[in-house]
Design an enzyme around this catalytic site. Sequence first.
Site, PDB file in Angstrom:
ATOM      1  N   ASN A   9       0.856  -1.153  -0.125  1.00 34.20           N
ATOM      2  CA  ASN A   9       0.065   0.065   0.059  1.00 34.20           C
ATOM      3  C   ASN A   9       1.005   1.143  -0.154  1.00 34.20           C
ATOM      4  OD1 ASN A   9      -1.867   2.095   0.558  1.00 34.20           O
ATOM      5  ND2 ASN A   9      -2.409   1.460   2.590  1.00 34.20           N
ATOM      6  N   LYS A  11      -0.027   4.344  -0.259  1.00 30.63           N
ATOM      7  CA  LYS A  11      -0.498   5.423   0.293  1.00 30.63           C
ATOM      8  C   LYS A  11      -0.299   6.664  -0.661  1.00 30.63           C
ATOM      9  CE  LYS A  11       0.186   3.381   4.626  1.00 30.63           C
ATOM     10  NZ  LYS A  11       0.109   3.447   6.213  1.00 30.63           N
ATOM     11  N   HIS A  95      -9.487   0.962   5.360  1.00 27.86           N
ATOM     12  CA  HIS A  95      -8.424   1.289   5.925  1.00 27.86           C
ATOM     13  C   HIS A  95      -8.389   2.174   7.030  1.00 27.86           C
ATOM     14  CE1 HIS A  95      -4.034   2.429   6.468  1.00 27.86           C
ATOM     15  NE2 HIS A  95      -3.879   1.315   5.813  1.00 27.86           N
ATOM     16  N   GLU A  97      -6.692   4.489   7.917  1.00 27.29           N
ATOM     17  CA  GLU A  97      -6.580   5.973   7.736  1.00 27.29           C
ATOM     18  C   GLU A  97      -7.795   6.671   7.109  1.00 27.29           C
ATOM     19  OE1 GLU A  97      -2.719   5.575   5.744  1.00 27.29           O
ATOM     20  OE2 GLU A  97      -1.705   5.071   7.503  1.00 27.29           O
ATOM     21  N   GLU A 180      -5.052  -5.341  10.898  1.00 26.59           N
ATOM     22  CA  GLU A 180      -4.207  -4.096  10.932  1.00 26.59           C
ATOM     23  C   GLU A 180      -4.260  -3.214  12.299  1.00 26.59           C
ATOM     24  OE1 GLU A 180      -2.405  -2.913   6.956  1.00 26.59           O
ATOM     25  OE2 GLU A 180      -3.969  -1.697   7.129  1.00 26.59           O
ATOM     26  N   GLY A 186       2.321   2.434  10.452  1.00 29.70           N
ATOM     27  CA  GLY A 186       3.428   3.531  10.335  1.00 29.70           C
ATOM     28  C   GLY A 186       3.897   3.889  11.546  1.00 29.70           C
ATOM     29  N   SER A 230       3.513  -1.996  10.360  1.00 23.39           N
ATOM     30  CA  SER A 230       5.008  -2.007  10.270  1.00 23.39           C
ATOM     31  C   SER A 230       5.744  -3.401  10.078  1.00 23.39           C
ATOM     32  CB  SER A 230       5.587  -1.642  11.857  1.00 23.39           C
ATOM     33  OG  SER A 230       5.104  -0.294  11.906  1.00 23.39           O
TER      34      SER A 230
HETATM   35  C1  PEP Z   1      -1.073   0.075   5.963  1.00 24.85           C
HETATM   36  O1  PEP Z   1      -1.059   1.406   5.859  1.00 24.85           O
HETATM   37  O2  PEP Z   1      -1.623  -0.692   5.598  1.00 24.85           O
HETATM   38  C2  PEP Z   1       0.261  -0.248   6.925  1.00 24.85           C
HETATM   39  C3  PEP Z   1       0.398  -1.564   7.130  1.00 24.85           C
HETATM   40  O3  PEP Z   1       1.492   0.667   7.080  1.00 24.85           O
HETATM   41  P1  PEP Z   1       2.890   0.139   7.694  1.00 24.85           P
HETATM   42  O4  PEP Z   1       3.316  -0.960   7.161  1.00 24.85           O
HETATM   43  O5  PEP Z   1       3.646   1.554   7.298  1.00 24.85           O
HETATM   44  O6  PEP Z   1       2.731   0.197   9.149  1.00 24.85           O
END
Ligand code: PEP
Length: 268
Positions: A9, A11, A95, A97, A180, A186, A230
Amino acid sequence: MKRKLVAGNWKMNKTVVEAAAAVETFSRKVDRFRDVDVVICPPFLAIPKVRELIKNTHIDVGAQDVFWMESGAFTGQISASMLHGVAVKYCIVGHSETRGRFGKLEIPAELVSFFSETDRTVRLKIRALLECDIKPILCVGETLSEREADETDAVIAAQLTEALTGFTPIELEGLVVAYEPVWAIGTGKTCDTAEANRVCGMVRAHVQSILEEAEPGSGEINFRVLYGGSVKAANARELFCQPNIDGGLVGGASLDPNEFTEIVAAAE
Ligand code: PEP
């Protein structure tokens, strides 16, 4: 054992030119790992270019969001049929976000309400995607305060029930759910491997129970549960070895072609 899936992803990162350069570098490296399904979700504008560059590989292209209506007066939105028209195979929905639930807040808190995805809009988006033959990657997960209040399983179960009720098992064949934890997105904090495995197992069982309720005795469908939060080359192998984890949804680490290649290699 199911084929693993690793989805990147991106973003709101990479211009079309930068996206092309990244894909040119990693598609050559990643295409060797043919036992893993690989998906790149660039920003909308870069989708056609990315799609063109990966067309002779086993990598698929995904989108990061969709709007549920087919067309009309919805300024700034993109429909599922528009995504289908540029050969998008997967699309992230719900998601954290887009739900306004940030692991790392980079905007003033009073502006977070701009991101107002709900379980109801997630369900409408899933319906629109399925009608266009695009596989949803449904994201669920708890915030830190929900985890600390021991509400993790209840929050996730409610997100799944709200998003998936009303679909038949056949419609949801090929679905992808990504667990998640919001506090891990992040932030560099990864969920403990055993706990990630436990929650992914709970997700699997809850999806099965929703499907059983929709159509009693319909049996198991083919769907995958990913972990996201992460994920990086250093922890991917341990996470992907867990029996309930069918791969990863990778944010930050998917921006670096070498790191992302190592994560795909770990899945294989
Ligand atoms: C995500 O945004 O789906 C995600 C898992 O981000 P990150 O790997 O940066 O934590």
